[in-house]
Design a protein around this motif. Structure first.
Motif, PDB file in Angstrom:
ATOM      1  N   SER A  74       0.818  -1.216   0.000  1.00  0.00           N
ATOM      2  CA  SER A  74       0.000   0.000   0.000  1.00  0.00           C
ATOM      3  C   SER A  74       0.851   1.265   0.000  1.00  0.00           C
ATOM      4  O   SER A  74       0.315   2.369  -0.024  1.00  0.00           O
ATOM      5  CB  SER A  74      -0.906   0.008   1.234  1.00  0.00           C
ATOM      6  OG  SER A  74      -1.705  -1.133   1.278  1.00  0.00           O
TER       7      SER A  74
ATOM      8  N   LYS B   3       0.169   5.178  -1.232  1.00  0.00           N
ATOM      9  CA  LYS B   3      -1.251   5.502  -1.375  1.00  0.00           C
ATOM     10  C   LYS B   3      -1.601   6.633  -0.413  1.00  0.00           C
ATOM     11  O   LYS B   3      -1.045   6.738   0.675  1.00  0.00           O
ATOM     12  CB  LYS B   3      -2.134   4.283  -1.074  1.00  0.00           C
ATOM     13  CG  LYS B   3      -1.852   3.096  -1.970  1.00  0.00           C
ATOM     14  CD  LYS B   3      -2.176   3.400  -3.405  1.00  0.00           C
ATOM     15  CE  LYS B   3      -1.944   2.164  -4.265  1.00  0.00           C
ATOM     16  NZ  LYS B   3      -2.136   2.409  -5.667  1.00  0.00           N
TER      17      LYS B   3
ATOM     18  N   ASN C  66      -9.418   4.595  -4.223  1.00  0.00           N
ATOM     19  CA  ASN C  66      -9.661   3.366  -3.468  1.00  0.00           C
ATOM     20  C   ASN C  66      -9.086   3.445  -2.049  1.00  0.00           C
ATOM     21  O   ASN C  66      -8.710   2.423  -1.482  1.00  0.00           O
ATOM     22  CB  ASN C  66      -9.053   2.166  -4.206  1.00  0.00           C
ATOM     23  CG  ASN C  66      -9.709   1.932  -5.536  1.00  0.00           C
ATOM     24  OD1 ASN C  66     -10.915   2.064  -5.665  1.00  0.00           O
ATOM     25  ND2 ASN C  66      -8.913   1.605  -6.530  1.00  0.00           N
ATOM     26  N   TRP C  67      -9.036   4.648  -1.489  1.00  0.00           N
ATOM     27  CA  TRP C  67      -8.409   4.846  -0.181  1.00  0.00           C
ATOM     28  C   TRP C  67      -8.983   3.916   0.879  1.00  0.00           C
ATOM     29  O   TRP C  67      -8.263   3.439   1.745  1.00  0.00           O
ATOM     30  CB  TRP C  67      -8.537   6.297   0.256  1.00  0.00           C
ATOM     31  CG  TRP C  67      -7.981   6.562   1.620  1.00  0.00           C
ATOM     32  CD1 TRP C  67      -8.667   6.982   2.713  1.00  0.00           C
ATOM     33  CD2 TRP C  67      -6.623   6.427   2.044  1.00  0.00           C
ATOM     34  NE1 TRP C  67      -7.827   7.121   3.787  1.00  0.00           N
ATOM     35  CE2 TRP C  67      -6.560   6.788   3.398  1.00  0.00           C
ATOM     36  CE3 TRP C  67      -5.442   6.036   1.413  1.00  0.00           C
ATOM     37  CZ2 TRP C  67      -5.381   6.770   4.133  1.00  0.00           C
ATOM     38  CZ3 TRP C  67      -4.260   6.013   2.140  1.00  0.00           C
ATOM     39  CH2 TRP C  67      -4.233   6.373   3.479  1.00  0.00           C
ATOM     40  N   SER C  68     -10.265   3.623   0.826  1.00  0.00           N
ATOM     41  CA  SER C  68     -10.868   2.759   1.845  1.00  0.00           C
ATOM     42  C   SER C  68     -10.191   1.386   1.879  1.00  0.00           C
ATOM     43  O   SER C  68     -10.149   0.741   2.921  1.00  0.00           O
ATOM     44  CB  SER C  68     -12.371   2.604   1.615  1.00  0.00           C
ATOM     45  OG  SER C  68     -12.627   1.997   0.359  1.00  0.00           O
ATOM     46  N   SER C  69      -9.612   0.964   0.771  1.00  0.00           N
ATOM     47  CA  SER C  69      -8.895  -0.315   0.718  1.00  0.00           C
ATOM     48  C   SER C  69      -7.522  -0.235   1.373  1.00  0.00           C
ATOM     49  O   SER C  69      -6.960  -1.255   1.753  1.00  0.00           O
ATOM     50  CB  SER C  69      -8.698  -0.757  -0.736  1.00  0.00           C
ATOM     51  OG  SER C  69      -9.936  -0.914  -1.373  1.00  0.00           O
ATOM     52  N   TYR C  70      -6.975   0.961   1.477  1.00  0.00           N
ATOM     53  CA  TYR C  70      -5.617   1.150   1.989  1.00  0.00           C
ATOM     54  C   TYR C  70      -5.572   1.814   3.359  1.00  0.00           C
ATOM     55  O   TYR C  70      -4.538   1.821   4.012  1.00  0.00           O
ATOM     56  CB  TYR C  70      -4.798   1.996   1.008  1.00  0.00           C
ATOM     57  CG  TYR C  70      -4.823   1.474  -0.397  1.00  0.00           C
ATOM     58  CD1 TYR C  70      -4.200   0.268  -0.707  1.00  0.00           C
ATOM     59  CD2 TYR C  70      -5.481   2.152  -1.407  1.00  0.00           C
ATOM     60  CE1 TYR C  70      -4.232  -0.236  -2.000  1.00  0.00           C
ATOM     61  CE2 TYR C  70      -5.516   1.657  -2.707  1.00  0.00           C
ATOM     62  CZ  TYR C  70      -4.893   0.467  -2.985  1.00  0.00           C
ATOM     63  OH  TYR C  70      -4.927  -0.041  -4.258  1.00  0.00           O
TER      64      TYR C  70
ATOM     65  N   ASN D  99      -6.425   1.139   6.358  1.00  0.00           N
ATOM     66  CA  ASN D  99      -5.933   0.386   7.517  1.00  0.00           C
ATOM     67  C   ASN D  99      -4.414   0.325   7.568  1.00  0.00           C
ATOM     68  O   ASN D  99      -3.841   0.073   8.623  1.00  0.00           O
ATOM     69  CB  ASN D  99      -6.506  -1.026   7.519  1.00  0.00           C
ATOM     70  CG  ASN D  99      -7.964  -1.048   7.875  1.00  0.00           C
ATOM     71  OD1 ASN D  99      -8.483  -0.107   8.465  1.00  0.00           O
ATOM     72  ND2 ASN D  99      -8.649  -2.106   7.506  1.00  0.00           N
TER      73      ASN D  99
END
Length: 104
Positions: free
Chosen positions: A66, A69, A75-79, A81
């Motif tokens: 990640s 990012k 797609n920030w919600s995917s990264y 965490n």
């Protein structure tokens, strides 16, 4: 189970003729259902991005993938965490923070 206990407690609360025993039983059942629900909630520690309950090289690999990012990424919600310090980007600080957790 929690919803049923809430509904039952609400029915007792709405019943002006409810006995003390009914109220105490509803409170007890609601408390038990709430505790059961709280015990079932899965919590992930910051840095345990793969959710296995420990800090490991696997987590480090996910954060490394990640790297770079930012919150501007579509797609920030995917990264998100992987952003351990919550500064809106996955960078060397996040990798270092996890490395420290692995070594603890």
């Amino acid at each position: 189970m929690l919803k049923a206990a809430i509904d039952q407690a609400q029915a007792v609360a709405d019943n002006i003729a409810a006995t003390t025993e009914q109220v105490e039983k509803a409170v007890s059942e609601l408390t038990t259902a709430l505790q059961t629900f709280m015990d079932s909630v899965i919590t992930i520690q910051p840095g345990d991005v793969n959710g296995d309950g420990r800090y490991s090289v696997g987590d480090l690999g996910i954060i490394a993938a990640s790297y770079g990012k930012t919150s501007a990424d579509p797609n920030w919600s995917s990264y998100k965490n992987a952003d351990l310090n919550n500064d809106g980007k996955v960078d060397i600080e996040d990798l270092a923070a996890l490395a420290r957790k692995i070594l603890e």
